[in-house]
Design an enzyme around this catalytic site. Structure first.
Site, mmCIF file in Angstrom:
data_model
loop_
_atom_site.group_PDB
_atom_site.id
_atom_site.type_symbol
_atom_site.label_atom_id
_atom_site.label_comp_id
_atom_site.label_asym_id
_atom_site.label_seq_id
_atom_site.Cartn_x
_atom_site.Cartn_y
_atom_site.Cartn_z
ATOM 1 N N ASP A 1 -87.262 -34.265 9.960
ATOM 2 C CA ASP A 1 -86.159 -34.420 8.962
ATOM 3 C C ASP A 1 -85.023 -35.317 8.714
ATOM 4 O O ASP A 1 -84.733 -35.891 9.775
ATOM 5 C CB ASP A 1 -85.333 -32.817 9.349
ATOM 6 C CG ASP A 1 -85.911 -31.392 9.166
ATOM 7 O OD1 ASP A 1 -87.059 -31.683 8.652
ATOM 8 O OD2 ASP A 1 -85.313 -30.383 9.430
ATOM 9 N N LYS B 1 -87.232 -28.859 0.927
ATOM 10 C CA LYS B 1 -87.332 -27.341 1.254
ATOM 11 C C LYS B 1 -86.714 -26.670 -0.015
ATOM 12 O O LYS B 1 -85.908 -27.174 -0.498
ATOM 13 C CB LYS B 1 -86.403 -27.086 2.418
ATOM 14 C CG LYS B 1 -86.893 -27.511 3.763
ATOM 15 C CD LYS B 1 -86.145 -27.024 5.075
ATOM 16 C CE LYS B 1 -86.562 -27.790 6.322
ATOM 17 N NZ LYS B 1 -87.849 -27.276 6.702
ATOM 18 N N GLY C 1 -83.095 -25.459 14.852
ATOM 19 C CA GLY C 1 -81.679 -25.963 15.073
ATOM 20 C C GLY C 1 -81.017 -25.610 16.422
ATOM 21 O O GLY C 1 -79.773 -25.636 16.564
ATOM 22 N N ARG D 1 -98.800 -19.435 20.664
ATOM 23 C CA ARG D 1 -99.687 -18.888 21.555
ATOM 24 C C ARG D 1 -100.089 -17.432 20.928
ATOM 25 O O ARG D 1 -101.306 -17.040 20.860
ATOM 26 C CB ARG D 1 -98.951 -18.493 22.957
ATOM 27 C CG ARG D 1 -98.736 -19.741 23.814
ATOM 28 C CD ARG D 1 -98.511 -19.368 25.204
ATOM 29 N NE ARG D 1 -98.249 -20.352 26.210
ATOM 30 C CZ ARG D 1 -99.434 -20.705 26.804
ATOM 31 N NH1 ARG D 1 -100.559 -20.422 26.716
ATOM 32 N NH2 ARG D 1 -99.243 -21.859 27.740
ATOM 33 N N GLY E 1 -87.363 -26.162 17.331
ATOM 34 C CA GLY E 1 -86.949 -26.294 18.842
ATOM 35 C C GLY E 1 -87.374 -27.603 19.449
ATOM 36 O O GLY E 1 -87.241 -27.526 20.659
ATOM 37 N N GLY F 1 -86.977 -31.123 13.569
ATOM 38 C CA GLY F 1 -85.728 -31.002 12.512
ATOM 39 C C GLY F 1 -84.477 -31.844 13.205
ATOM 40 O O GLY F 1 -84.094 -32.832 12.696
ATOM 41 N N SER F 2 -83.906 -30.853 14.029
ATOM 42 C CA SER F 2 -82.427 -31.521 14.466
ATOM 43 C C SER F 2 -82.718 -32.592 15.749
ATOM 44 O O SER F 2 -81.850 -33.266 15.862
ATOM 45 C CB SER F 2 -81.656 -30.346 14.871
ATOM 46 O OG SER F 2 -81.504 -29.339 13.696
#
Length: 295
Positions: free
Chosen positions: A25, A82, A154, A166, A215, A236-237
């Protein structure tokens, strides 16, 4: 010669080309260049990374087209963007800008709580999130060319991405073991379209690539998701909320490629500085859980 631009085969093939890589991102040209130099296979252009979207609250929408065009002009790797779940016009706007992929994303505030986009109507390939085989199969039936775990965006907490990867892989194994006469009942119970389940059973895997997302914050997180069967990693973050984005970006790319080389991962993890601040999932209220968006 037949024009195959935008066909399912072409769009899935485009997504397959990103396999084994990291997609990051970014919110501006400078970050996009850092991602490209670190070895990212693509970037996701948006106004705010998920951690900032979560912190700000309110309604989160498609990025300003100026940001998307700025990023597209800064790098030579593919650029994703997005749109909100079910937002027909945001998707068409992004397609008109010439982005390489659109992510119909639960990170943004959904525009439609009943319907996802019919992604077969678009020339550009779509990415969608999933938590289980029912969600995965429905998105594939709608025309998604790439999937990713929803995780919990996030948060810098890998636990939900692990759970979703999983879950999907366990259910793929279950589908592969079913007799043909059992498949329709499984489709009924999971809400997974029967024809997609037949394809999964025949292949022994999903017919599109499935990346990890939601995550990933460290090189070890990225390697973990690859070991669990991810085809690649979205971050992402985790990059630009870390203490040293350029270092984290390079380390996560290397760890994704060499996910079974533990000595290398140990070396990559040294001296990186602080990772992004994490959030314990149990502290989130139900309405704060982005993974619950969509169906």
């Amino acid at each position: 010669m037949t024009n195959v631009t935008g066909t399912e085969r072409v769009k899935r093939g485009m997504a397959e080309m990103q396999k084994g890589g990291v997609i990051m991102d970014v919110i501006n040209a400078e970050q996009a260049k850092i991602a490209e130099e670190a070895g990212a296979v693509a970037v996701m252009a948006l106004e705010r990374v998920p951690a900032d979207i979560r912190a700000a609250g309110g309604v989160s929408r498609m990025a300003d087209p100026t940001i998307v065009e700025e990023v597209m002009g800064a790098v030579s790797i593919p650029v994703m963007a997005k749109c909100r779940i079910g937002h027909l016009v945001e998707a068409r706007v992004l397609e008109s800008l010439g982005v390489d992929y659109i992510d119909e994303s639960e990170v943004l505030t959904p525009a439609d709580e009943v319907y996802h986009l019919n992604k077969r109507d678009y020339t550009v390939p779509f990415v969608c999130g999933c938590r289980d085989i029912g969600e995965a199969a429905r998105r594939i039936a709608e025309g998604a060319s790439m999937l990713r775990t929803k995780g919990e965006p996030g948060t810098g907490n890998i636990v939900e991405a692990v759970r979703h990867m999983r879950q999907v892989n366990a259910e793929i194994r279950q589908v592969a073991s079913l007799r043909e006469d059992e498949l329709m009942t499984y489709a009924k119970n999971t809400g997974a379209p029967y024809e997609v389940l037949r394809e999964i059973k025949r292949l022994g895997r999903l017919p599109v690539v499935n990346f990890a997302a939601g995550g990933v914050a460290t090189p070890a997180d990225a390697a973990l998701m690859m070991q669990l069967g991810a085809d690649g990693v979205f971050v992402g973050s985790g990059i630009f909320k870390s203490e040293n984005p350029a270092k984290f970006a390079r380390a996560i790319v290397e760890a994704t490629t060499h996910y079974e080389d533990y000595e290398l991962i140990a070396s990559l993890s040294k001296g990186l500085g602080n990772a992004m601040k994490g959030i314990e999932i149990s502290t989130l209220l139900p309405e704060q859980r982005m993974q619950e968006r969509g169906w």
